[in-house]
Scaffold this active site. Structure first.
Site, PDB file in Angstrom:
ATOM      1  N   GLY A  77      65.070  50.291  -9.296  1.00  0.00           N
ATOM      2  CA  GLY A  77      66.356  50.475  -8.611  1.00  0.00           C
ATOM      3  C   GLY A  77      66.248  51.487  -7.477  1.00  0.00           C
ATOM      4  O   GLY A  77      65.458  52.426  -7.545  1.00  0.00           O
ATOM      5  N   ARG A 141      61.303  44.719  -9.291  1.00  0.00           N
ATOM      6  CA  ARG A 141      61.124  45.129 -10.685  1.00  0.00           C
ATOM      7  C   ARG A 141      59.957  44.415 -11.383  1.00  0.00           C
ATOM      8  O   ARG A 141      59.889  44.386 -12.611  1.00  0.00           O
ATOM      9  CB  ARG A 141      62.413  44.890 -11.468  1.00  0.00           C
ATOM     10  CG  ARG A 141      63.574  45.795 -11.068  1.00  0.00           C
ATOM     11  CD  ARG A 141      64.664  45.801 -12.130  1.00  0.00           C
ATOM     12  NE  ARG A 141      65.819  46.606 -11.740  1.00  0.00           N
ATOM     13  CZ  ARG A 141      65.896  47.924 -11.911  1.00  0.00           C
ATOM     14  NH1 ARG A 141      64.901  48.592 -12.446  1.00  0.00           N
ATOM     15  NH2 ARG A 141      66.978  48.579 -11.545  1.00  0.00           N
ATOM     16  N   LYS A 198      61.165  58.862  -9.665  1.00  0.00           N
ATOM     17  CA  LYS A 198      62.394  58.338  -9.051  1.00  0.00           C
ATOM     18  C   LYS A 198      63.340  57.780 -10.091  1.00  0.00           C
ATOM     19  O   LYS A 198      62.887  57.198 -11.063  1.00  0.00           O
ATOM     20  CB  LYS A 198      62.008  57.211  -8.082  1.00  0.00           C
ATOM     21  CG  LYS A 198      63.136  56.421  -7.547  1.00  0.00           C
ATOM     22  CD  LYS A 198      62.986  54.909  -7.776  1.00  0.00           C
ATOM     23  CE  LYS A 198      63.179  54.497  -9.207  1.00  0.00           C
ATOM     24  NZ  LYS A 198      63.412  53.056  -9.418  1.00  0.00           N
ATOM     25  N   ASP A 201      69.195  57.652 -12.528  1.00  0.00           N
ATOM     26  CA  ASP A 201      69.654  57.847 -13.910  1.00  0.00           C
ATOM     27  C   ASP A 201      69.343  59.249 -14.438  1.00  0.00           C
ATOM     28  O   ASP A 201      69.921  59.677 -15.434  1.00  0.00           O
ATOM     29  CB  ASP A 201      69.005  56.814 -14.848  1.00  0.00           C
ATOM     30  CG  ASP A 201      69.428  55.396 -14.510  1.00  0.00           C
ATOM     31  OD1 ASP A 201      70.262  55.230 -13.601  1.00  0.00           O
ATOM     32  OD2 ASP A 201      68.915  54.462 -15.148  1.00  0.00           O
ATOM     33  N   LYS A 238     100.858  58.125 -12.467  1.00  0.00           N
ATOM     34  CA  LYS A 238     101.287  56.942 -13.232  1.00  0.00           C
ATOM     35  C   LYS A 238     100.129  56.113 -13.791  1.00  0.00           C
ATOM     36  O   LYS A 238     100.371  55.105 -14.430  1.00  0.00           O
ATOM     37  CB  LYS A 238     102.193  56.073 -12.364  1.00  0.00           C
ATOM     38  CG  LYS A 238     101.544  55.537 -11.099  1.00  0.00           C
ATOM     39  CD  LYS A 238     102.483  54.612 -10.350  1.00  0.00           C
ATOM     40  CE  LYS A 238     101.808  54.062  -9.113  1.00  0.00           C
ATOM     41  NZ  LYS A 238     102.653  53.182  -8.342  1.00  0.00           N
ATOM     42  N   MET A 246      77.015  54.327 -13.604  1.00  0.00           N
ATOM     43  CA  MET A 246      75.666  53.826 -13.866  1.00  0.00           C
ATOM     44  C   MET A 246      74.826  54.836 -14.629  1.00  0.00           C
ATOM     45  O   MET A 246      75.180  56.014 -14.732  1.00  0.00           O
ATOM     46  CB  MET A 246      74.952  53.507 -12.567  1.00  0.00           C
ATOM     47  CG  MET A 246      74.801  52.039 -12.350  1.00  0.00           C
ATOM     48  SD  MET A 246      73.678  51.735 -10.981  1.00  0.00           S
ATOM     49  CE  MET A 246      74.030  50.000 -10.724  1.00  0.00           C
ATOM     50  N   GLU A 419      77.376  52.073  -5.296  1.00  0.00           N
ATOM     51  CA  GLU A 419      77.981  52.896  -4.235  1.00  0.00           C
ATOM     52  C   GLU A 419      77.142  54.124  -3.908  1.00  0.00           C
ATOM     53  O   GLU A 419      77.275  54.710  -2.830  1.00  0.00           O
ATOM     54  CB  GLU A 419      79.369  53.393  -4.683  1.00  0.00           C
ATOM     55  CG  GLU A 419      80.434  52.334  -4.794  1.00  0.00           C
ATOM     56  CD  GLU A 419      80.360  51.516  -6.084  1.00  0.00           C
ATOM     57  OE1 GLU A 419      79.370  51.635  -6.822  1.00  0.00           O
ATOM     58  OE2 GLU A 419      81.297  50.746  -6.322  1.00  0.00           O
TER      59      GLU A 419
HETATM   60  P1  FBP Z   1      65.862  52.466 -12.169  1.00  0.00           P
HETATM   61  O1  FBP Z   1      65.759  52.962 -13.577  1.00  0.00           O
HETATM   62  O2  FBP Z   1      64.915  51.397 -11.850  1.00  0.00           O
HETATM   63  O3  FBP Z   1      65.813  53.597 -11.185  1.00  0.00           O
HETATM   64  O4  FBP Z   1      67.299  51.807 -11.970  1.00  0.00           O
HETATM   65  C1  FBP Z   1      68.463  52.481 -12.234  1.00  0.00           C
HETATM   66  C2  FBP Z   1      69.683  51.590 -12.221  1.00  0.00           C
HETATM   67  O5  FBP Z   1      70.466  51.874 -11.076  1.00  0.00           O
HETATM   68  C3  FBP Z   1      70.509  51.759 -13.484  1.00  0.00           C
HETATM   69  O6  FBP Z   1      71.389  52.857 -13.398  1.00  0.00           O
HETATM   70  C4  FBP Z   1      71.210  50.435 -13.597  1.00  0.00           C
HETATM   71  O7  FBP Z   1      71.546  50.137 -14.934  1.00  0.00           O
HETATM   72  C5  FBP Z   1      70.183  49.476 -13.068  1.00  0.00           C
HETATM   73  O8  FBP Z   1      69.357  50.213 -12.186  1.00  0.00           O
HETATM   74  C6  FBP Z   1      70.786  48.293 -12.346  1.00  0.00           C
HETATM   75  O9  FBP Z   1      69.769  47.425 -11.998  1.00  0.00           O
HETATM   76  P2  FBP Z   1      69.856  46.334 -10.857  1.00  0.00           P
HETATM   77  O10 FBP Z   1      69.696  47.032  -9.559  1.00  0.00           O
HETATM   78  O11 FBP Z   1      68.707  45.445 -11.143  1.00  0.00           O
HETATM   79  O12 FBP Z   1      71.194  45.684 -10.941  1.00  0.00           O
END
Ligand code: FBP
Length: 545
Positions: A77, A141, A198, A201, A238, A246, A419
């Site tokens: 990611g 990935r 990197k 998370d 309200k 994430m 985002e």
């Molecule tokens: P990495 O562990 O590869 O850095 O990815 C983090 C992340 O952003 C998570 O927070 C999220 O669950 C996942 O990637 C989402 O994956 P994708 O980009 O494949 O939708």
């Protein structure tokens, strides 16, 4: 390429380097190391790269190398700062020999296997300095774990005369970097492999790695948005805002945002698991806080929910484990999609069936039907923020009927992830990433392989940061993956006895009851250092700053 004014101004930013990397270096080596667990097994798996010392770079003699080509891969990611790792690496290898070349493999590790690459020249690098995203070469990935992939890799590395490969990734990608380093060392292929930590998370950290890059910027971006929502919430009075954040499994992002914004509620998956809470108990916890605020006439609030929550609820975790097994059988593969929910009901244990039947229909369907390419339940697709708010609404309605609740409840839902992953890196990430990349070039120049580039002491001014390397095997233990014991880097979950969680736990009741929102505002790139250069609250609390 048309650029925004900020992009133009930001391109001129010169990231700071630790003092130790500003001139020639030499490697100061520590004692031999051990892995964090299963020492004998890890040693047997990595005979050539196990036990190497931790390294710190200190001032040394000027070094000149013959031209030394390097390859780089972005894996997994996106995380803010990846481009600065690459620009730091580029500048680093060029200071050692201007004729060295940097090659980027396209769209992640798959680019190495498929021989899909480009040379990263000065013009290209300059376009991407201090920018967010991984678009310079793209990411992917593909897992590098098969010998055929390693052999395909060496073909192209030899063709391009690449002597070192830098893999920028999370725990799994760095585990694979270590396996690749070991394989090339065992075969005496003469290619070094270096990793860089990197992931937004924040779960790739340990005694040696203070934080993974991108966590800082991503959390600041989400915190800006949460702060804005809190202002809106406190203005309209309200809505209850249910905000999922994430962070695939660990709750570091949700916790950091809570520390920055002081929401009314933040769930922490690791605590839910430790207390063995049921879904109903989680819902009751939220509904109780909603009801208490309603007593004071406050029918509004914010709830932060970590992405991985559902998997940490022990009963649901057990259900998912059985679903993964049941749906992987040959019989399951012959079942029509329309029959699948009935098939699941027939096949799982009575205990798990009770949990399955207690879930709202759409969540149960999602668990029974949607699988990822490895056949696992796609937990991240579950809209936990909607699930929880619906269950809270039902509970409050029941309490209202019993005369136990007198408020109004209306919810809004948000999911913040994409985002923040490609936001322009904060000063912290811009400097940290550039230093990680530059430092990787020094590990390469010192002949290291199977090391991760590390920069420590990052709550101090950048000049005082400590640069070096840690053997990747040192961070490993054996874990069960896909039915087999495998050497992997241990993932860092939120520690419930750690300072960040303890600080949060000491304040959360007050934040729940009163309205004590903090509005962090947008990341600032220019201005006073106390506004622009703050590390995360997590890091400051961890380091007692
Ligand atoms: P990495 O562990 O590869 O850095 O990815 C983090 C992340 O952003 C998570 O927070 C999220 O669950 C996942 O990637 C989402 O994956 P994708 O980009 O494949 O939708």
């Amino acid at each position: 390429m048309e650029k925004s004014f900020l992009q133009i101004a930001r391109a001129a930013y010169q990231p700071k380097l630790p003092k130790a990397l500003q001139g020639p270096v030499k490697a100061k080596e520590g004692a031999p190391t051990q892995s964090v667990g299963n020492q004998e097994e890890i040693k047997a798996e990595f005979p050539n790269t196990y036990g190497m010392p931790v390294i710190e770079f200190v001032e040394g003699e000027a070094q000149q190398l013959p031209p030394y080509n390097v390859g780089v891969i972005l894996s997994g990611g996106q995380a803010p700062g990846g481009h600065n790792v690459i620009s730091g690496l580029f500048d680093g290898i060029k200071t050692l020999n201007p004729d060295s070349k940097l090659y980027g493999f396209i769209l992640g590790p798959g680019g190495l296997v498929d021989h899909n690459y480009m040379e990263l020249t000065a013009d290209i690098i300059d376009e991407y300095r201090n920018t967010g995203g991984f678009d310079i070469i793209g990411s992917g990935r593909t897992k590098l774990e098969e010998i055929e992939q390693f052999e395909k890799g060496i073909e192209i590395l030899r063709k391009l005369d690449i002597k070192a490969l830098v893999i920028i990734g999370g725990d799994d990608s760095n585990t694979n970097a270590c396996v690749l380093a070991e394989y090339y060392a065992a075969k005496k292929y003469g290619v070094q492999v270096i990793g860089c930590p990197k992931t937004i998370d924040g779960d790739l950290k340990n005694e040696q790695i203070e934080t993974s890059f991108g966590f800082d910027t991503a959390c600041k971006t989400y915190s800006e948005l949460i702060g804005n929502i809190q202002r809106d919430c406190n203005s309209a009075r309200k809505y209850w805002h249910f905000i999922k954040l994430m962070g695939r499994s660990a709750s570091h992002i949700a916790l950091e945002c809570a520390l920055q914004c002081q929401p009314n509620i933040c769930l922490v998956s690791e605590e839910v698991e430790q207390k063995a809470m049921s879904l109903d108990e989680v819902v009751t916890y939220i509904a109780t806080a909603v009801a208490k605020r309603a007593e004071q006439g406050n029918n509004f609030g914010t709830v932060l929910i970590p992405e991985g929550l559902i998997e940490f609820i022990p009963a649901i975790k057990k259900l998912i484990a059985e679903l993964n097994d049941v749906l992987a059988t040959d019989e399951a593969k012959t079942v029509e999609r329309s029959e699948q929910i009935d098939f699941v009901r027939r096949s799982i244990s009575a205990e798990n069936l009770a949990v399955f039947n207690s879930l709202p229909a759409e969540v149960a369907a999602q668990l029974a039907l949607d699988r990822d390419p490895h056949g696992n339940v796609q937990v991240s697709l579950i809209e936990t923020e909607k699930l929880l708010s619906k269950m809270v609404a039902d509970k409050l309605a029941a309490w209202k009927a019993e005369g136990k609740y007198v408020g109004k409840f209306a919810a809004q839902h948000h999911f913040f992830g994409y985002e923040g992953r490609c936001a322009a890196p904060s000063n912290y990430d811009a400097d940290y990433c550039y230093s990680l990349g530059f430092n990787a070039s020094r590990l390469i120049a010192n002949g290291k392989t199977g090391y991760m580039s590390i920069i420590k002491n990052t709550t101090a001014p950048a000049a005082e940061w400590i640069a070096g390397g840690v053997p990747i095997t040192m961070m490993m233990n054996m874990e069960r993956r896909n039915g087999k014991n495998k050497p992997v880097i241990r993932k860092a979950l939120v520690e419930l006895d750690g300072a960040p969680f303890r600080y949060f736990a000491a304040h959360r009741d007050e934040w729940a009851e009163k309205t004590e929102y903090v509005y962090p505002g947008p990341i600032q790139y220019f201005g006073p250092t106390e506004v622009c250069d703050q590390p995360t609250c997590t890091l400051k609390l961890e380091q007692n700053k």
